[in-house]
Design a protein around this motif. Sequence first.
Motif, PDB file in Angstrom:
ATOM      1  N   ARG A   1       0.799  -1.237  -0.114  1.00 52.85           N
ATOM      2  CA  ARG A   1       0.073   0.078  -0.012  1.00 52.85           C
ATOM      3  C   ARG A   1       0.957   1.295  -0.115  1.00 52.85           C
ATOM      4  NH1 ARG A   1      -3.934  -2.491   3.058  1.00 52.85           N
ATOM      5  NH2 ARG A   1      -2.731  -1.988   5.180  1.00 52.85           N
ATOM      6  N   ALA A   2       1.960   1.275   0.774  1.00 55.11           N
ATOM      7  CA  ALA A   2       2.915   2.380   0.946  1.00 55.11           C
ATOM      8  C   ALA A   2       3.623   2.395  -0.506  1.00 55.11           C
ATOM      9  CB  ALA A   2       3.791   2.183   2.049  1.00 55.11           C
TER      10      ALA A   2
ATOM     11  N   ALA B   1       1.066   4.206  -2.751  1.00 53.09           N
ATOM     12  CA  ALA B   1       0.767   5.750  -2.580  1.00 53.09           C
ATOM     13  C   ALA B   1       2.295   6.402  -2.752  1.00 53.09           C
ATOM     14  CB  ALA B   1       0.809   5.843  -0.795  1.00 53.09           C
ATOM     15  N   LEU B   2       3.405   5.826  -2.942  1.00 48.71           N
ATOM     16  CA  LEU B   2       4.680   6.688  -3.256  1.00 48.71           C
ATOM     17  C   LEU B   2       4.624   6.683  -4.609  1.00 48.71           C
ATOM     18  CD1 LEU B   2       6.952   7.351  -1.749  1.00 48.71           C
ATOM     19  CD2 LEU B   2       8.447   5.447  -2.438  1.00 48.71           C
TER      20      LEU B   2
ATOM     21  N   GLN C   1       2.074   6.962  -6.560  1.00 53.18           N
ATOM     22  CA  GLN C   1       1.119   7.920  -6.978  1.00 53.18           C
ATOM     23  C   GLN C   1       1.591   9.542  -6.773  1.00 53.18           C
ATOM     24  OE1 GLN C   1      -2.605   7.633  -5.084  1.00 53.18           O
ATOM     25  NE2 GLN C   1      -3.761   8.736  -6.290  1.00 53.18           N
ATOM     26  N   ALA C   2       2.358   9.543  -5.483  1.00 54.41           N
ATOM     27  CA  ALA C   2       2.881  10.795  -4.931  1.00 54.41           C
ATOM     28  C   ALA C   2       4.012  11.280  -6.292  1.00 54.41           C
ATOM     29  CB  ALA C   2       3.547  10.537  -4.049  1.00 54.41           C
TER      30      ALA C   2
END
Length: 376
Positions: free
Chosen positions: A103-104, A107-108, A110-111
Amino acid sequence: MPALPTRATAAMVDRPIPDDPEGLRSEVVRLKKIVRALMGRAERDMNARHTDFGWFQDTIRLEDQVRARTRELEEAQLHIERINRDLQSAKDRLEREVDERRRANAALEQAMEQLVQTEKLAALGSLVAGVAHELNTPLGNSLTVASALSQLVQGFNEQLEAGTLRKQTLVDFVAQCRDAASLLEKNCRRAAELIGNFKQVAVDQTSMRRRRFDLRQSIEEVLSTLHPKLKHTAYGLELAVPAGIELDSFPGPIEQIVANLVNNSLQHGFEGRSEGHIHIAAEVVSGGQILLHYSDDGAGIPDAIAKRVFDPFFTTRLGRGGSGLGLYIVYNLATAALGGTIELTSGAGRGARFDLRFPRVAPSTALRGEEHDGPG
Ligand SMILES: Nc1ncnc2c1ncn2[C@@H]1O[C@H](COP(=O)(O)OP(=O)(O)OP(=O)(O)O)[C@@H](O)[C@H]1O
Ligand SMILES: [Mg+2]
């Protein structure tokens, strides 16, 4: 007389301890059965007439051994069950951690994508600001000249209508009109030139047809268009590109890159010099890559400047016709259009050398209209 515990009976008890929970469980069950059988037998024999006390003692001893062994096995089973429980909870924890990490990572990613988009927008923003700034000068100049001209015409007309026009006024008027026209022309040409450059920055797809072509031939073509610029100078150009290097790529960008580099050598490298040489060579290297070497023996580019030459609007000829887009365009073409890289090696007084590396067969992702943001 009943038989004493035989070797076979001892063998039944002295089996190796299984190391899996299922084996342990069945071993415990098996030993319990043996204990029960032995106890039943001992009881029966106690009641029998021919009881032999020695045999009875042996039976009791054996029974103790079996009990002790059963206990050991039960403990071992408990231990293994504990280990299994620990393993299971470690496995659960690991799975949770892997999940969290996944998940992290998402998210990374996407960022990072957002960051790239933001940086692209920022680069585009600064490019647009630069365009506006650059165009401001020639358009502002044109506006000033046009309004001065309009006032001049008005004054001239007033004198004409009042019948006070003298020959000298007419002569002055014509001269002023000629100056104004020339200023207007110069500034409009500059604006058109800038717009032409900006259009190139956008890596104009329509002018870039992919096809099979010979590298030397396409460089010769562009050099023939530059010939007038070189003709009456003491500057020489040597083309050491072997014939027969066939590419499946975009000839337009390659020609534009060569033209920009030659123009730079003439404008910057050889400025104020009585002679200069340009050398263009190419070779096919491993992995289907082409290495195009371009070099001149001109003034060279000092280290402090070299880092910035590929940036948009970086020029050392500000106010003298330089817009600082030439090498930015070269960089965009080399990376976005040809799917390659470009490297500068230089230093003050050492000439300038550009090494362009690109695939012989352009990648299909090249020229999807993606705009590159420059090297820095
Ligand atoms: N061959 C060279 N020798 C010395 N300096 C160079 C050479 N090529 C480029 N430069 C330096 O790099 C700067 C940036 O070059 P670039 O082509 O991007 O802009 P420009 O030539 O100044 O303007 P434009 O190409 O838009 O007319 C130049 O102003 C010059 O200082
Ligand atoms: Mg230039």
